[in-house]
Scaffold this motif. Structure first.
Motif, short mmCIF file in Angstrom:
data_model
loop_
_atom_site.label_atom_id
_atom_site.label_comp_id
_atom_site.label_asym_id
_atom_site.label_seq_id
_atom_site.Cartn_x
_atom_site.Cartn_y
_atom_site.Cartn_z
N ASP A 187 -8.10 5.04 0.75
CA ASP A 187 -7.61 5.99 1.76
C ASP A 187 -8.63 7.09 2.02
O ASP A 187 -8.85 7.48 3.17
CB ASP A 187 -6.29 6.62 1.30
CG ASP A 187 -5.12 5.64 1.34
OD1 ASP A 187 -5.26 4.55 1.93
OD2 ASP A 187 -4.07 5.97 0.75
N CYS A 188 -9.27 7.56 0.96
CA CYS A 188 -10.28 8.61 1.10
C CYS A 188 -11.46 8.11 1.94
O CYS A 188 -11.93 8.81 2.83
CB CYS A 188 -10.74 9.07 -0.27
SG CYS A 188 -11.92 10.42 -0.24
N GLN B 209 -6.17 2.55 -4.35
CA GLN B 209 -5.59 2.88 -3.04
C GLN B 209 -6.02 4.26 -2.61
O GLN B 209 -6.36 4.49 -1.43
CB GLN B 209 -4.06 2.79 -3.08
CG GLN B 209 -3.41 3.02 -1.74
CD GLN B 209 -3.78 1.93 -0.74
OE1 GLN B 209 -3.64 0.76 -1.03
NE2 GLN B 209 -4.25 2.32 0.44
N ARG B 210 -6.02 5.22 -3.52
CA ARG B 210 -6.45 6.58 -3.18
C ARG B 210 -7.90 6.59 -2.72
O ARG B 210 -8.26 7.27 -1.76
CB ARG B 210 -6.27 7.52 -4.37
CG ARG B 210 -4.87 7.60 -4.91
CD ARG B 210 -3.94 8.42 -4.01
NE ARG B 210 -2.56 8.17 -4.31
CZ ARG B 210 -1.86 8.72 -5.28
NH1 ARG B 210 -2.43 9.58 -6.07
NH2 ARG B 210 -0.59 8.41 -5.45
N THR C 55 -10.45 7.79 5.57
CA THR C 55 -10.32 9.11 6.19
C THR C 55 -11.70 9.66 6.54
O THR C 55 -11.92 10.17 7.63
CB THR C 55 -9.59 10.08 5.24
OG1 THR C 55 -8.29 9.58 4.98
CG2 THR C 55 -9.48 11.46 5.84
N VAL D 49 -3.29 2.19 -8.20
CA VAL D 49 -3.01 3.45 -7.50
C VAL D 49 -4.31 4.18 -7.19
O VAL D 49 -4.52 4.66 -6.06
CB VAL D 49 -2.05 4.33 -8.33
CG1 VAL D 49 -1.87 5.70 -7.69
CG2 VAL D 49 -0.69 3.64 -8.48
N ARG E 38 1.84 2.04 -3.48
CA ARG E 38 0.72 2.58 -4.28
C ARG E 38 0.49 4.05 -3.95
O ARG E 38 0.17 4.84 -4.83
CB ARG E 38 -0.56 1.77 -4.03
CG ARG E 38 -0.50 0.37 -4.58
CD ARG E 38 -1.84 -0.33 -4.52
NE ARG E 38 -2.38 -0.48 -3.19
CZ ARG E 38 -2.16 -1.50 -2.37
NH1 ARG E 38 -1.35 -2.48 -2.74
NH2 ARG E 38 -2.74 -1.55 -1.19
N ARG E 39 0.65 4.41 -2.67
CA ARG E 39 0.46 5.81 -2.29
C ARG E 39 1.56 6.70 -2.87
O ARG E 39 1.34 7.89 -3.11
CB ARG E 39 0.46 5.93 -0.77
CG ARG E 39 -0.77 5.37 -0.12
CD ARG E 39 -0.75 5.56 1.39
NE ARG E 39 -1.87 4.87 1.98
CZ ARG E 39 -1.78 3.73 2.65
NH1 ARG E 39 -0.61 3.16 2.85
NH2 ARG E 39 -2.86 3.16 3.14
N ALA F 13 0.81 -1.22 0.00
CA ALA F 13 0.00 0.00 0.00
C ALA F 13 0.85 1.27 0.00
O ALA F 13 0.53 2.22 -0.73
CB ALA F 13 -0.97 -0.01 1.18
N PRO F 14 1.93 1.36 0.80
CA PRO F 14 2.74 2.58 0.74
C PRO F 14 3.32 2.83 -0.66
O PRO F 14 3.43 3.99 -1.08
CB PRO F 14 3.85 2.33 1.76
CG PRO F 14 3.24 1.38 2.75
CD PRO F 14 2.36 0.48 1.91
#
Length: 107
Positions: A92-93, A88-89, A96, A85, A36-37, A33-34
């Motif tokens: 993460d969104c 993953q975004r 959050t 990618v 991809r970020r 994951a990191p």
């Protein structure tokens, strides 16, 4: 065999071999994951867009099967990277928002 045919076959073979180079990148991104970020979604999306123009050109203007195959495989590899990618975004969104916090971009 005419030189143009030999060159076409070599181009197709080298293109397929080059597309195989996406495999380690994709596997690494799928597991990390990191990583991809850290990938630039804008850059990979731009490369994908340009490759899709190449696919369209190969299909409409050139019409040569080897070129169509190579450009399509290249675009497919880029599309997989973009999807990983972007996924993953999106994840993460959502995390959050679920946590009720504001995402602060890393500097």
């Amino acid at each position: 065999m005419p030189f143009a045919e030999v060159l076409s076959a070599l181009y197709a073979a080298s293109g397929i071999a080059g597309c195989a180079c996406y495999v380690p990148q994709v596997l690494g991104l799928a597991r990390n994951a990191p990583a991809r970020r850290a990938m630039s979604l804008a850059t990979w999306s731009g490369w994908l867009g340009l490759s899709l123009i190449g696919v369209a050109y190969a299909m409409v203007v050139v019409g040569q099967p080897e070129l169509i195959l190579v450009t399509s495989l290249n675009a497919l590899g880029q599309a997989v990277v973009v999807a990983l990618v972007a996924g993953q975004r999106l994840k993460d969104c959502r995390e959050t928002k679920r946590a009720g916090t504001l995402a602060v971009p890393a500097r």
